[in-house]
Design an enzyme around this catalytic site. Structure first.
Site, PDB file in Angstrom:
ATOM      1  N   VAL A   1      39.747  54.926 -29.193  1.00 48.89           N
ATOM      2  CA  VAL A   1      38.776  55.513 -30.123  1.00 48.89           C
ATOM      3  C   VAL A   1      39.097  55.090 -31.560  1.00 48.89           C
ATOM      4  CG1 VAL A   1      37.936  57.681 -31.122  1.00 48.89           C
ATOM      5  CG2 VAL A   1      38.255  57.488 -28.642  1.00 48.89           C
ATOM      6  N   HIS A   2      40.373  55.107 -31.900  1.00 45.62           N
ATOM      7  CA  HIS A   2      40.830  54.728 -33.233  1.00 45.62           C
ATOM      8  C   HIS A   2      40.439  53.284 -33.554  1.00 45.62           C
ATOM      9  CE1 HIS A   2      43.312  54.450 -36.779  1.00 45.62           C
ATOM     10  NE2 HIS A   2      44.152  53.586 -36.224  1.00 45.62           N
TER      11      HIS A   2
END
Length: 223
Positions: free
Chosen positions: A181-182
């Site tokens: 996600v990052h």
């Protein structure tokens, strides 16, 4: 400097446009040490997790070296991440506006940032990610010590070791998903990766994505 010069006390890009320092060299080094060790740990951990991924052990010199290197790399990642936590803790405290930012997720996903509350150095999503990573890191460290056969596992009964192995797998899954996600978010918000590579962002980027932080930086610069 390769991408910017210092004129009149201000950072500027090659075209003379002013830049803001988002991360200093120590912070960037700290981040990349954490990132590199994470990749090593993810690959070596997957190699030991299931026979279908055992071929990944070849990246580390075979199964024996994978088992030896994995926990030591884990210690390096934890210490590096702990330093990041100390550096950025005060930027990740939840503030007024963070709850509203989360409620307006539709505006976030559709890049309607002008409708969102003013954001500081990190938005509410980044702050949640910060604490998820912190929880996973602590879980990985504690469970990793219990299952580290060469040094500590013999101090614990088998049921505790099995529970620790399960916790280790759950935390590893959580941290891998969080990092995906990052990375996706960094690619999605153009300029984010450049900030961690070069350390600087343009005034326009800072004003658009983190207006509250931008205003604070400009105010401190004038002072």
């Amino acid at each position: 400097m390769s991408h910017s010069d210092l004129h009149d006390g201000k950072l500027r890009d090659k075209d003379g446009n002013p830049l803001i320092q988002r991360y200093d060299p120590n912070e960037r080094t700290n981040h990349w040490v954490t990132a590199i060790t994470f990749v090593m740990l993810a690959l070596s951990g997957l190699a030991m997790f299931h026979p279908s991924m055992a071929w990944l052990a070849n990246l580390f010199g075979g199964g024996q070296w994978t088992r030896i290197l994995h926990p030591f790399a884990g210690l390096v990642m934890f210490v590096s991440f702990a330093i990041l936590v100390v550096r950025f803790w005060h930027h990740n405290k939840f503030e007024d506006g963070d709850k509203q930012w989360l409620k307006q997720m539709d505006d976030v996903l559709n890049n309607r940032e002008e409708k969102l509350p003013k954001i500081g150095k990190y938005n509410a999503g980044q702050k949640i990610l910060f604490f998820v990573l912190l929880a996973c890191m602590v879980g990985l460290l504690l469970s990793g010590i219990v299952i580290w056969r060469a040094y500590f596992a013999f101090y614990f009964p088998i049921p505790v070791i099995r529970a620790a192995a399960l916790l280790h797998a759950v935390c590893a899954f959580g941290i891998i998903c969080s990092i995906i996600v990052h990375i996706y978010a960094a690619l999605w918000v153009k300029g984010s990766i450049g900030a961690m590579v070069r350390g600087t962002v343009t005034y326009g980027w800072a004003r658009k994505h983190h207006p509250k932080w931008f205003e604070a930086v400009i105010r401190n610069t004038k002072d």
